[in-house]
Design an enzyme around this catalytic site. Sequence first.
Site, PDB file in Angstrom:
ATOM      1  N   LYS A 103       0.818  -1.211   0.000  1.00  0.00           N
ATOM      2  CA  LYS A 103       0.000   0.000   0.000  1.00  0.00           C
ATOM      3  C   LYS A 103       0.855   1.266   0.000  1.00  0.00           C
ATOM      4  CE  LYS A 103      -3.550  -0.459  -0.430  1.00  0.00           C
ATOM      5  NZ  LYS A 103      -4.215  -0.792  -1.732  1.00  0.00           N
ATOM      6  N   ARG A 184       5.550   5.336   2.365  1.00  0.00           N
ATOM      7  CA  ARG A 184       4.436   6.275   2.468  1.00  0.00           C
ATOM      8  C   ARG A 184       4.205   6.565   3.946  1.00  0.00           C
ATOM      9  NH1 ARG A 184      -1.520   4.279   0.433  1.00  0.00           N
ATOM     10  NH2 ARG A 184      -2.677   6.264   0.597  1.00  0.00           N
TER      11      ARG A 184
END
Length: 345
Positions: A103, A184
């Site tokens: 992700k 991220r």
Amino acid sequence: MAGSSGLGGGARGGQGPGTGPGAALRAPRAPLLLAALLLGAYSLCAPLPAAARRPPRAPAPAPAPAPAEPPRAARSPGAPGLQVARGPGRRRFPQALIVGVKKGGTRALLEFLRLHPDVRALGSEPHFFDRCYERGLAWYRNLMPRTLDGQITMEKTPSYFVTREAPGRIHGMSPDTKLIVVVRNPVTRAISDYAQTLSKTPGLPSFRALAFRHGLGAVDTAWSAVRIGLYAQHLEHWLRYFPLSRFLFVSGERLVSQPAAELGRVQDFLGLRRVVTDKHFYFNATKGFPCLRKAQGSRRPRCLGGSKGRPHPRVPEAVVRRLRDFYRPFNRKFYQMTGQDFGWD
């Protein structure tokens, strides 16, 4: 055995031929022998039945070989969903791997890189170094797309970054492997991870219930959505096998806001010409994600799959704030280790 003794005894007793008990037993054989000879002669001369007089059939011609099929990808035995590439060139071990993180934007990076003519990448995640290692390196190489001289072979499996055995196994394949890690903000990454799982498991407990023990107690690092974001801890383990120079850390946020700039860094790291530039992208306001003006093998623009840009569930601000506080020291250590400030704090 009395009969046998009588036959032998008659011969030894000096009796002439045709006399004695032995002659009585031998006498009936003559008519039988004559009948057998006559029957054999008749069999040799009698005409053959019609079926027997037919000449032997010629052997049936072998079936014509099936027309050769054009080269196509073949399923790899034991690897559902994966395909073995056919065509010109050779299958090689990957020179570069996208090893993480889930992700973080790994699928987007791979699709963007596949626009480059000198990059050949496996589309599916093979999970070789974490789940299928017992199949052997020959099996793994056979999955790879064929490449010509001057082209780079790549694959991506984001779970490698958090798998303890992966660094040593990859080093065993080649200590010169280039490693790309897309990272991220760990808080938004965890929420995105949860959103993906929730879409597949609607009855999942709330994000808050999974992220914390006893309400808003201690953060539960046993939950994979939280544990993956401890980037500094995972990187420490990788640095036991590879120097920092073998890594490139890509910002998942800048991959969305400035895709061409991040792709430029990646192409430089891989030793490629800067072929993929801003002319290849446009921003899709509906998805909130950059899309390709021209996808590989297509004349039409293309965005990533429907799961990309999935709406996140609402998470209370107090939960987000607690997680930011939790990750802050780990983030700062990661900035220090990589020499990059990703601006998450």
